[in-house]
Design a protein around this motif. Sequence first.
Motif, PDB file in Angstrom:
ATOM      1  N   GLU A  66      80.424  92.282  78.002  1.00 54.75           N
ATOM      2  CA  GLU A  66      79.359  93.203  77.615  1.00 54.75           C
ATOM      3  C   GLU A  66      79.187  94.330  78.623  1.00 54.75           C
ATOM      4  O   GLU A  66      78.155  94.977  78.668  1.00 54.75           O
ATOM      5  N   GLN A  82      78.616 100.007  77.700  1.00 62.00           N
ATOM      6  CA  GLN A  82      77.466 100.390  76.890  1.00 62.00           C
ATOM      7  C   GLN A  82      77.809 101.628  76.071  1.00 62.00           C
ATOM      8  O   GLN A  82      78.129 102.662  76.646  1.00 62.00           O
ATOM      9  N   PRO A  83      77.715 101.530  74.728  1.00 58.53           N
ATOM     10  CA  PRO A  83      78.049 102.696  73.911  1.00 58.53           C
ATOM     11  C   PRO A  83      77.063 103.836  74.138  1.00 58.53           C
ATOM     12  O   PRO A  83      75.866 103.616  74.287  1.00 58.53           O
ATOM     13  N   CYS A 121      79.267 108.582  69.430  1.00 57.91           N
ATOM     14  CA  CYS A 121      80.491 108.495  68.642  1.00 57.91           C
ATOM     15  C   CYS A 121      80.673 109.802  67.883  1.00 57.91           C
ATOM     16  O   CYS A 121      79.711 110.331  67.326  1.00 57.91           O
ATOM     17  N   VAL A 169      84.649 106.841  70.362  1.00 61.23           N
ATOM     18  CA  VAL A 169      83.449 106.199  70.893  1.00 61.23           C
ATOM     19  C   VAL A 169      83.406 106.450  72.388  1.00 61.23           C
ATOM     20  O   VAL A 169      84.384 106.208  73.087  1.00 61.23           O
ATOM     21  N   ARG A 172      81.728 105.428  75.939  1.00 64.29           N
ATOM     22  CA  ARG A 172      80.971 104.337  76.538  1.00 64.29           C
ATOM     23  C   ARG A 172      80.899 104.518  78.045  1.00 64.29           C
ATOM     24  O   ARG A 172      81.726 105.211  78.636  1.00 64.29           O
ATOM     25  N   GLU A 212      74.742 106.540  68.952  1.00 63.50           N
ATOM     26  CA  GLU A 212      74.906 105.201  69.519  1.00 63.50           C
ATOM     27  C   GLU A 212      75.091 104.163  68.412  1.00 63.50           C
ATOM     28  O   GLU A 212      75.921 103.257  68.536  1.00 63.50           O
ATOM     29  N   GLU A 213      74.323 104.305  67.324  1.00 65.38           N
ATOM     30  CA  GLU A 213      74.463 103.360  66.207  1.00 65.38           C
ATOM     31  C   GLU A 213      75.841 103.477  65.558  1.00 65.38           C
ATOM     32  O   GLU A 213      76.456 102.475  65.194  1.00 65.38           O
ATOM     33  N   ARG A 255      78.287 101.688  67.737  1.00 67.64           N
ATOM     34  CA  ARG A 255      78.220 100.228  67.561  1.00 67.64           C
ATOM     35  C   ARG A 255      78.877  99.785  66.267  1.00 67.64           C
ATOM     36  O   ARG A 255      79.533  98.745  66.217  1.00 67.64           O
ATOM     37  N   LEU A 289      82.644  99.880  66.763  1.00 72.61           N
ATOM     38  CA  LEU A 289      83.056  98.787  67.651  1.00 72.61           C
ATOM     39  C   LEU A 289      83.045  97.444  66.918  1.00 72.61           C
ATOM     40  O   LEU A 289      83.943  96.629  67.092  1.00 72.61           O
ATOM     41  N   ARG A 290      82.020  97.251  66.078  1.00 75.08           N
ATOM     42  CA  ARG A 290      81.937  95.978  65.356  1.00 75.08           C
ATOM     43  C   ARG A 290      83.097  95.834  64.366  1.00 75.08           C
ATOM     44  O   ARG A 290      83.663  94.765  64.213  1.00 75.08           O
ATOM     45  N   GLU A 327      86.283  95.030  66.306  1.00 80.74           N
ATOM     46  CA  GLU A 327      86.316  93.635  66.766  1.00 80.74           C
ATOM     47  C   GLU A 327      86.865  92.686  65.701  1.00 80.74           C
ATOM     48  O   GLU A 327      87.387  91.628  66.022  1.00 80.74           O
TER      49      GLU A 327
END
Lengths: 252, 252
Positions: free
Chosen positions: B91, B94-95, B98, B122, B124, B161-162, B165, B168-169, B172
């Motif tokens: 962790e 931190q984003p 984007c 993105v 970070r 930022e959203e 995320r 990134l999700r 993953e």
Amino acid sequence: MGTAQLAAVPEPKYWHLRTVLLRAIDSEFATGQVIPNERELSARFGVARATLRQALDQLELEGRLVRRRGIGTLVAAPRVGVPVSRREEGEAWQPVDCVTAPAADKLAGALGVPAGELVHTVRRVRVEQGQTVATESLHVPDRSLEQVPEIRLSGAALTGEEQARAVLRRLERLTMDGESRAVELGVAEAEEAALLQRPPGTPVLVVTTQFAAGGRLAALAVSTYRADTCRLTFGETGLVEVRPAAPVRTAS
Amino acid sequence: MGTAQLAAVPEPKYWHLRTVLLRAIDSEFATGQVIPNERELSARFGVARATLRQALDQLELEGRLVRRRGIGTLVAAPRVGVPVSRREEGEAWQPVDCVTAPAADKLAGALGVPAGELVHTVRRVRVEQGQTVATESLHVPDRSLEQVPEIRLSGAALTGEEQARAVLRRLERLTMDGESRAVELGVAEAEEAALLQRPPGTPVLVVTTQFAAGGRLAALAVSTYRADTCRLTFGETGLVEVRPAAPVRTAS
């Protein structure tokens, strides 16, 4: 975080010029080409010679320009990708000499042995495309080699290079558990600088590798790579071959 | 190669002073302690202020000294070991924001997609021990994510930022074949410098990571770490935990 805020950062004059020069080099000149002299450049960009020199120094430090006495300033070749990992390094390292001596406190501490223990220090250089790109001190406590039979050579006294080869051959016979690495920025001390044919204080990438065997630290290598010409690559198993990454820092 | 030959290398005056100062700092001062001011130091070592300043600049660049306005020059804390590898980074990142845009030629080339393809970038930052130590641009071609369902969020427009995320999700969820890395010396450009709270031109360690999935390049990360305070560590599987390597470059 808005770009307005980022743009407000003060930029020194030489730094702005460095960025402008870099763009000019990328668009107008090929690798190995001689760029105009300082007088012409300072006239073209309307800057003082001192500022220009600072920008050129910076670009030399970044490995984008090379100064050659009697020739001028040339556009440097792209950095050489240098694989870092025992598997990939192969025959890249050439032994130079070997010193066997009791370890001083600092080295003993790093190796996890009592001070005064006998340690072999093998010095090697790494040559890529005809250029010495790195120098290494490989520290091997004598006790790491105690399981491995000593290699008998002819009766004559061994040269430093022969001693180095003998230690390396014994080290190769150890079954290693694995290795871990750290990379940081350093500067070339006098001896390293001489081996790398650069002035002392030249930026180097320092790679510290710990080799573990039988559950303890068996050897410690400290390698210094020329930071102007080298790009250290770390391949990982399981990866399909993808194209080498081009520099993209200014691409987005 | 004899030591006599090595000793013959000319050493600039400031460089000699830097080595003497380093020895004095190591033996007489603790981390965080303020060292004597320039006037006192130049008197003690019998050198011109200009030479002293050059030596102090060098030690600041090496991360051994830190200048604090209104306080003076302090002995810097040892570099922070920063693990580099997807598994270990956890962790730490931190984003920030984007940007989704068609790729320019250079970025498209590095990603192996046609120019103009949609790419998510993105941004970070990485924080360790309360300090921003790195900034990253993670480039993800939209086509890499086409197998992964889009994540539906509330109807309102997403903040940068959203969006970061969400990318990134989705990333993953991809099954990665592996990753390969390169490390080289760079300098902080204006935006990076602002995020790292350092002046432009500050030396950085640039880590380029290629992520492969389904036999092709799925994403490309360009991370810039502060070279004065960071030591990048690369653990390898199968290695027993050995003590962290202390700096031993001057030990032998």
